[in-house]
Design a protein around this motif. Structure first.
Motif: not given
Length: 299
Positions: A140-143, A164-165, A170-174, A220-222
């Motif tokens: 798992l990883a924050p964006p 926006c790229v 992971f999970p795939t960010p929104q 995991l984050g924004t």
């Protein structure tokens, strides 16, 4: 007790006899799925059972990454007492409890470490197929910090695309697009594949100008990135404005004509004065010299 003891010995000899004809290594894994957060350590279990001495024990760990399922790679190998680490895992992977266990631990995990791990254990002279254990690792990883881009025509009536790229998460960010200023609006988003989103704005106007934000989030984050968009609006060509422009132009032409007239009159007056002065001088000279001419004629 003697009967039970005799039965136990018979069972033991049956197991030994079967093992003599069916030599193989049995492998088991305690957890078929392991989940860690990027940067943490991941214990990967692989227990084995063999009837032979461990003089020629061989253990091979491989990884089939999620990003490239058709290209498994070697992680670590134990062969005849020597340990060999793959360059991409050098210093991050090691065996735990050798030689009685094939367990390994993976430190400083990365998103690229995610995939299916297999441990293959063989122990000659056992003639059966090697024992194989399999488990999956999820990292798992924050964006990561996204990158905001724009392209198109920012003149009134043009079309603009905001993109926006984000590279990792992971999970795939929104991904969400918002206009923050001057009015807060949630914008419809087009997913362009992978972790890229875009917003298409058609027929832009002065109201389109403002501050836009792309938000990328998972559990995991924004992370955010911003774009300040300015739309150029030409002057409004209404009839009143056009009349004002024509009136101003007419006044300027009239003033120019007056200036030219004044300059012409001044120059005409100066030229007339100069001509009059010259005529007077000529008359004076004629009168002045006439008596002398008469006088000479009588001498």
């Amino acid at each position: 007790m003697s009967v039970m003891g005799c039965a136990g010995w018979k069972l033991f000899w049956v197991i030994c006899l079967v093992s003599t004809f069916f030599h193989y290594v049995r492998v088991t894994v305690r957890e078929s799925r392991v989940e860690v957060v990027r940067g943490e350590s991941a214990p990967l279990s692989c227990s084995f059972f063999t009837l032979m001495p461990l003089f020629r024990l061989s253990i091979i760990w491989t990884l089939t990454p999620l990003s490239d399922p058709d290209s498994p790679t070697q992680v670590i190998v134990y062969d005849h007492g020597q340990v060999i680490e793959s360059p991409s895992f050098m210093g991050r992977v090691g065996f735990v409890g050798m030689p009685w266990s094939a367990d390994i631990i993976l430190n400083d995990t990365r998103v690229s470490d995610a995939g299916v791990y297999r441990c293959v254990v063989s122990n000659p002279p056992e003639t059966g197929d090697p024992g194989i254990g399999e488990l999956s690792l999820t990292v798992l990883a924050p964006p990561s910090l996204p990158m905001c881009l724009w392209e198109g025509d920012t003149d009134t009536g043009g079309n603009v695309k905001l993109s926006c790229v984000v590279v990792e998460g992971f999970p795939t960010p929104q991904l969400i697009w918002e206009k923050l200023e001057p009015i807060h609006i949630i914008l419809p988003v087009n997913m362009d594949g992978g972790m890229t989103s875009s917003v298409q704005i058609s027929n832009v106007s002065a109201e389109t100008s403002g501050l836009y934000r792309c938000s990328v989030s998972n559990p995991l984050g924004t992370q955010h990135c911003y774009i300040s968009l300015s739309v150029y609006s030409p002057p409004d060509n209404t009839p009143g404005t056009l009349q004002g422009v024509l009136l101003s132009l007419s006044m300027a032409l009239l003033q120019l004509a007056l200036v030219v007239l004044v300059l012409w009159l001044r120059r005409s007056a100066r030229d007339s004065k100069w001509r009059n002065s010259r005529e007077e001088d000529e008359c004076y000279n004629e009168i002045k010299y006439t008596p002398s001419l008469i006088k000479r004629s009588f001498v």
